[in-house]
Structure formats: structure tokens, C-alpha cells
Design a protein around this motif. Structure first.
Motif, PDB file in Angstrom:
ATOM      1  N   ALA A  12       0.828  -1.221   0.000  1.00  0.00           N
ATOM      2  CA  ALA A  12       0.000   0.000   0.000  1.00  0.00           C
ATOM      3  C   ALA A  12       0.854   1.259   0.000  1.00  0.00           C
ATOM      4  CB  ALA A  12      -0.944  -0.019   1.201  1.00  0.00           C
ATOM      5  N   GLY A  13       1.961   1.214  -0.769  1.00  0.00           N
ATOM      6  CA  GLY A  13       2.767   2.427  -0.947  1.00  0.00           C
ATOM      7  C   GLY A  13       2.164   3.278  -2.057  1.00  0.00           C
ATOM      8  N   SER A  14       2.990   4.151  -2.649  1.00  0.00           N
ATOM      9  CA  SER A  14       2.482   5.090  -3.657  1.00  0.00           C
ATOM     10  C   SER A  14       1.844   4.373  -4.844  1.00  0.00           C
ATOM     11  CB  SER A  14       3.600   5.952  -4.231  1.00  0.00           C
ATOM     12  OG  SER A  14       4.504   6.306  -3.277  1.00  0.00           O
ATOM     13  N   TRP A  15       2.559   3.403  -5.384  1.00  0.00           N
ATOM     14  CA  TRP A  15       2.076   2.809  -6.629  1.00  0.00           C
ATOM     15  C   TRP A  15       1.011   1.741  -6.365  1.00  0.00           C
ATOM     16  CZ3 TRP A  15       0.480   3.863 -10.926  1.00  0.00           C
ATOM     17  CH2 TRP A  15       0.595   3.115 -12.088  1.00  0.00           C
ATOM     18  N   GLY A  16       1.199   0.953  -5.300  1.00  0.00           N
ATOM     19  CA  GLY A  16       0.180  -0.050  -4.972  1.00  0.00           C
ATOM     20  C   GLY A  16      -1.161   0.604  -4.717  1.00  0.00           C
ATOM     21  N   MET A 108       6.665  -4.047 -10.071  1.00  0.00           N
ATOM     22  CA  MET A 108       7.975  -3.622  -9.563  1.00  0.00           C
ATOM     23  C   MET A 108       8.995  -3.391 -10.672  1.00  0.00           C
ATOM     24  SD  MET A 108       7.589  -6.304  -6.523  1.00  0.00           S
ATOM     25  CE  MET A 108       6.835  -7.334  -7.711  1.00  0.00           C
ATOM     26  N   LYS A 109       9.893  -2.442 -10.406  1.00  0.00           N
ATOM     27  CA  LYS A 109      10.900  -2.066 -11.396  1.00  0.00           C
ATOM     28  C   LYS A 109      12.276  -2.186 -10.766  1.00  0.00           C
ATOM     29  CE  LYS A 109       7.780   1.007 -13.952  1.00  0.00           C
ATOM     30  NZ  LYS A 109       7.390   2.402 -14.239  1.00  0.00           N
ATOM     31  N   GLY A 110      12.705  -3.430 -10.602  1.00  0.00           N
ATOM     32  CA  GLY A 110      14.024  -3.639 -10.007  1.00  0.00           C
ATOM     33  C   GLY A 110      14.580  -4.989 -10.397  1.00  0.00           C
ATOM     34  N   LEU A 142       4.167   7.767 -13.242  1.00  0.00           N
ATOM     35  CA  LEU A 142       4.451   8.389 -11.941  1.00  0.00           C
ATOM     36  C   LEU A 142       3.161   8.349 -11.125  1.00  0.00           C
ATOM     37  CD1 LEU A 142       6.406  11.103 -13.747  1.00  0.00           C
ATOM     38  CD2 LEU A 142       7.439   9.780 -11.886  1.00  0.00           C
ATOM     39  N   ALA A 143       3.231   7.742  -9.949  1.00  0.00           N
ATOM     40  CA  ALA A 143       2.007   7.411  -9.206  1.00  0.00           C
ATOM     41  C   ALA A 143       1.111   8.621  -8.971  1.00  0.00           C
ATOM     42  CB  ALA A 143       2.394   6.763  -7.880  1.00  0.00           C
ATOM     43  N   ARG A 144       1.710   9.709  -8.535  1.00  0.00           N
ATOM     44  CA  ARG A 144       0.896  10.877  -8.170  1.00  0.00           C
ATOM     45  C   ARG A 144       0.042  11.370  -9.359  1.00  0.00           C
ATOM     46  NH1 ARG A 144      -0.697  13.503  -3.404  1.00  0.00           N
ATOM     47  NH2 ARG A 144      -2.176  14.885  -4.366  1.00  0.00           N
ATOM     48  N   SER A 257       9.816  11.947  -9.684  1.00  0.00           N
ATOM     49  CA  SER A 257      10.542  10.675  -9.626  1.00  0.00           C
ATOM     50  C   SER A 257      11.412  10.611  -8.379  1.00  0.00           C
ATOM     51  CB  SER A 257      11.427  10.502 -10.862  1.00  0.00           C
ATOM     52  OG  SER A 257      12.454   9.559 -10.592  1.00  0.00           O
ATOM     53  N   ARG A 258      11.252   9.510  -7.628  1.00  0.00           N
ATOM     54  CA  ARG A 258      12.098   9.327  -6.435  1.00  0.00           C
ATOM     55  C   ARG A 258      13.548   9.085  -6.822  1.00  0.00           C
ATOM     56  NH1 ARG A 258       8.140   5.681  -4.468  1.00  0.00           N
ATOM     57  NH2 ARG A 258       8.638   4.665  -6.424  1.00  0.00           N
ATOM     58  N   ASN A 259      13.754   8.341  -7.941  1.00  0.00           N
ATOM     59  CA  ASN A 259      15.131   8.062  -8.357  1.00  0.00           C
ATOM     60  C   ASN A 259      15.847   9.340  -8.792  1.00  0.00           C
ATOM     61  OD1 ASN A 259      15.624   4.985  -8.377  1.00  0.00           O
ATOM     62  ND2 ASN A 259      13.549   5.219  -9.167  1.00  0.00           N
ATOM     63  N   GLN A 281      10.513   6.570   0.943  1.00  0.00           N
ATOM     64  CA  GLN A 281      10.046   5.865  -0.246  1.00  0.00           C
ATOM     65  C   GLN A 281      11.182   5.175  -0.997  1.00  0.00           C
ATOM     66  OE1 GLN A 281       6.831   7.258  -2.565  1.00  0.00           O
ATOM     67  NE2 GLN A 281       6.487   8.996  -1.226  1.00  0.00           N
ATOM     68  N   THR A 282      10.776   4.249  -1.844  1.00  0.00           N
ATOM     69  CA  THR A 282      11.713   3.383  -2.536  1.00  0.00           C
ATOM     70  C   THR A 282      12.298   4.064  -3.769  1.00  0.00           C
ATOM     71  OG1 THR A 282      10.173   1.640  -1.924  1.00  0.00           O
ATOM     72  CG2 THR A 282      11.890   1.032  -3.494  1.00  0.00           C
ATOM     73  N   ALA A 283      13.632   4.170  -3.828  1.00  0.00           N
ATOM     74  CA  ALA A 283      14.309   4.587  -5.070  1.00  0.00           C
ATOM     75  C   ALA A 283      15.044   3.339  -5.546  1.00  0.00           C
ATOM     76  CB  ALA A 283      15.255   5.750  -4.828  1.00  0.00           C
ATOM     77  N   GLU A 284      14.371   2.556  -6.405  1.00  0.00           N
ATOM     78  CA  GLU A 284      14.840   1.202  -6.740  1.00  0.00           C
ATOM     79  C   GLU A 284      16.245   1.172  -7.356  1.00  0.00           C
ATOM     80  OE1 GLU A 284      13.567  -1.565  -5.930  1.00  0.00           O
ATOM     81  OE2 GLU A 284      11.403  -1.678  -6.238  1.00  0.00           O
ATOM     82  N   GLY A 285      16.577   2.232  -8.122  1.00  0.00           N
ATOM     83  CA  GLY A 285      17.850   2.213  -8.843  1.00  0.00           C
ATOM     84  C   GLY A 285      19.064   2.143  -7.931  1.00  0.00           C
TER      85      GLY A 285
END
Ligand SMILES: NC(=O)c1ccc[n+]([C@@H]2O[C@H](COP(=O)([O-])OP(=O)(O)OC[C@H]3O[C@@H](n4cnc5c(N)ncnc54)[C@H](O)[C@@H]3O)[C@@H](O)[C@H]2O)c1
Ligand SMILES: O=P(O)(O)OC[C@H](O)CO
Length: 334
Positions: A12-16, A108-110, A142-144, A257-259, A281-285
Motif C-alpha cells: 500500500a505504498g504510492s504505486w500499490g 515492480m521495477k528492479g 508516476l504514481a501521483r 521521480s524518487r530516483n 520511499q523506494t528509489a529502486e535504482g
């Protein structure tokens, strides 16, 4: 809701949360799984996820729970929206609860640290599901912006086209337009590597560089992504599409973008630890850059921007040194 597709969104984060809203707006019966009881209760009571999407009104039909069994009960689409590096652990706990024939959709993008596996590979390995049951959704999302119902497109990839089409129908709304694809490798690599390139663009931004630098990084970033994809069996056309160029441009250009934001802070001189402390928040890169580089090395693919990001994030190289290293590489043909 009789006859509606039942979907469980795990994470239940931004994208979920945003994608749960998309599914509910498309007419699905959606249950969102959150880890914290106070967040699940607030989503149900206030119709808002104030931690991740403040000010966004969530649909009345969207339910939230901390009980994974309740979320998964009767679901025909199971959406996985946790950080890539925690997927294996989370999914191990959820696997006994998964409905046997449900589609498993990765948001997911990782790339997994230590194994260099794509998320769909982790899903198949942990759950024992056949590859044709696993799909990925990836694109400039972008989720927002999606949560605010700004029009956008995306890609749903699955080796089983029928399954991709069923998921497409389940999440098609007036503001969200999914296309199908069967190239899992290309779509997943596009999503994972663009986060690494967005970190580099953020570093450039933080150092005060402008559009030429960003366009150069985007273009050469796409070139190294496509080289890796080609070596791993992806379709080159995927990288010219939404999950390739589309997502790369959005992520590398957007202050949302968080990344990119993470990279910008590094470019301004903050240390990795300082930046990590400044965001929940998650910055997957940041974590995926190493396994992406390992994939490149294992397949004889040069990935100079990825290598530079690894050096800045994990080897103590400064942003200024990174620029010098990239710009002093041997001159070559495009
Ligand atoms: N946010 C976006 O705009 C966006 C868009 C497209 C894709 N994605 C991808 O979706 C995935 C999820 O991203 P997000 O933006 O929802 O992330 P987020 O950081 O906003 O939320 C992560 C969620 O996972 C949960 N979680 C479960 N187990 C966890 C653990 N062990 N450690 C940390 N969190 C855990 C958190 O509680 C939280 O609800 C990422 O791979 C991301 O790249 C994000
Ligand atoms: O905020 P980021 O950097 O994780 O990027 C979000 C999405 O992946 C953009 O498509």
C-alpha cells in the motif's frame, strides 16, 4: 459487485495504492493489503492514504486490510507492489495463500541483489507458478499523476497474450490506457534500468546541468539498456515503446521521480546515507544498479552510465569525478 474481477493489491505504498484505485475505477472489486493497521484503517475510514498520496480521494469500493488471507481470498488478479528487494521475503509468506489460478502481476521495477533475477523470475521461483501466469505492468506511470487521473498509457506484458488482455481489460479506465506485449524481458529491463539512468540524470540536475546533459544521458542510457536487452533476448522494439523510452523520459524528467530526486541530492553533495535518511520511499535504482551492472558484465555488455551510478552510490566516487569518468571515455562511433 457480483461478476466483477476480484483483485488483491499487496503493498500500500504510492504505486500499490494508486493502482488499486485504477482497478477499482475500472470496476474491479479490490482489496489492498497494508502492513500497518493504522494505515489500513485510515484508508477504509478516510478514503485517503495520507502517508503516500495525501489529498487523493480513494474510491468507496476500495477496501484495505492487514490480513493477507482476507485480501487474497477469491482474487483472480494478484498485484505485487512492494520494493523489489523485499519481494522474495514477502512472497514467501504470501505463497500458501495465493489462489491457484490467479494471474500474478508485478508492478515492480528492479533487479534482485545477489541473484540478478528479474521480478517475474523471482515470482516463478518462489510461487512455483508457470511463466504464463506471471505478468508485468510497466510504463511512464508516476504514481501521483495517475492518482490525480492525468491521462497516461502503460504496457502489460505476459507470455500468455490472453492473460495480458484480461488484465488490460481489468485496469482500463478513462485516464489509464494499457497496451499488451509479450516481451517480459524487455519490459522488465526497461523499467529497472531507467531508474538507474534517472539517478544519473538527477545527479546532473543537482550539479546544475541542463537539458543537453539530460538528453545525452537519456539517449545513451537507452542505448545501454537496449544493448543489455538484446543480449538477454528482449525485442529491441520494446525499448522504443512505453516501457522503454516512454518510462525513461518521464522518470528522467520529472521532479516527482524518487530516483531522479535521489540523484539530485547526491549531485548537490549529500552522502548516500544522508539521502536515504531523508526519504521513506523506494528509489529502486540505488540497489538495482549493481545487479544491472553485473548482468551487463556477465553478458559482455558495456554499461558506462550504470557503472558510473554504481561508483557514485556505492564506491564513494564524487559526482564531479563521475562526470569526468564518463566524458573522458574513449571516443567512438554512435
Ligand atoms: N511510485 C511510483 O510512481 C511507481 C510507478 C511505477 C512503478 N513503481 C514501482 O512499484 C514498486 C513499489 O513502489 P512504490 O512506489 O509503491 O513504493 P513505496 O516505497 O511507496 O511503497 C512500498 C510499499 O511496500 C511495503 N513493504 C512491504 N514490505 C516491505 C519491506 N520489507 N520494506 C519496505 N517496504 C515494504 C511498504 O509498507 C509500502 O507500502 C517499486 O518497484 C517501484 O519501482 C512505482
Ligand atoms: O518515482 P520513481 O523514480 O520510482 O519512478 C516512478 C515510475 O517508475 C515512473 O514510471
Amino acid at each position: 459487485m457480483t461478476g466483477a474481477v476480484r483483485a488483491a493489491v499487496l503493498g500500500a505504498g504510492s504505486w500499490g495504492t494508486t493502482f488499486a484505485k485504477v482497478l477499482a475505477d475500472a470496476g474491479c472489486a479490490v482489496t489492498l493489503h497494508a502492513r500497518r493497521p493504522e494505515l489500513a484503517a485510515a484508508i477504509t475510514a478516510d478514503r485517503e492514504n495520507a502517508d503516500y498520496l495525501p489529498g487523493v480521494r480513494l474510491p468507496e469500493s476500495l477496501r484495505a486490510t492487514t490480513d493477507a488471507a482476507e485480501a487474497l481470498d477469491g482474487a483472480s488478479v494478484v498485484v505485487l507492489a512492494v520494493p523489489s528487494q523485499s519481494l522474495r521475503e514477502n512472497l514467501t509468506a504470501w505463497t500458501p495463500l495465493l489462489p491457484p489460478d490467479a494471474s500474478l502481476l508485478s508492478l515492480m521495477k528492479g533487479i534482485e541483489l545477489g541473484t540478478t533475477k528479474r521480478m517475474s523470475e523471482v515470482i516463478c521461483e518462489v510461487t512455483g507458478a508457470g511463466a504464463d501466469r506471471v505478468a508485468v505492468l510497466s510504463g511512464p506511470n508516476l504514481a501521483r499523476e495517475i492518482a490525480e487521473e492525468q491521462p497516461a498509457a502503460t504496457v502489460i506484458a505476459c507470455p500468455d497474450h490472453q492473460r495480458a488482455a484480461a488484465i488490460q481489460a481489468a485496469c482500463l479506465t478513462a485516464y489509464f490506457r494499457p497496451y499488451t506485449n509479450t516481451d517480459m524481458v524487455g519490459c522488465e529491463l526497461g523499467g529497472a534500468v531507467k531508474n538507474v539512468i534517472a539517478l544519473a540524470c538527477g545527479v546532473a540536475e543537482g550539479m546544475g546541468f541542463g537539458d543537453n546533459t539530460r538528453a545525452s544521458l537519456i539517449t545513451r542510457g537507452l542505448a545501454e539498456t537496449a544493448r543489455l536487452g538484446s543480449a538477454l533476448g528482449a525485442e529491441l522494439t520494446t525499448f522504443a515503446g512505453l516501457a522503454g523510452l516512454g518510462d525513461l523520459v518521464a522518470t528522467c524528467s520529472s521532479p516527482l521521480s524518487r530516483n531522479r530526486t535521489f540523484g539530485e541530492k547526491l549531485g548537490r553533495g549529500m552522502s548516500l546515507e544522508e539521502v536515504q535518511r531523508s526519504t521513506r520511499q523506494t528509489a529502486e535504482g540505488v540497489k538495482s544498479c549493481r545487479p544491472v551492472l553485473e548482468l551487463g558484465l556477465a553478458h559482455g555488455v558495456e554499461m558506462p552510465i550504470t557503472e558510473a551510478v554504481v561508483r557514485v552510490c556505492h564506491e564513494g566516487v564524487t559526482a564531479a569525478q563521475m562526470v569526468k569518468e564518463i566524458m573522458s571515455r574513449e571516443a567512438k562511433a554512435e
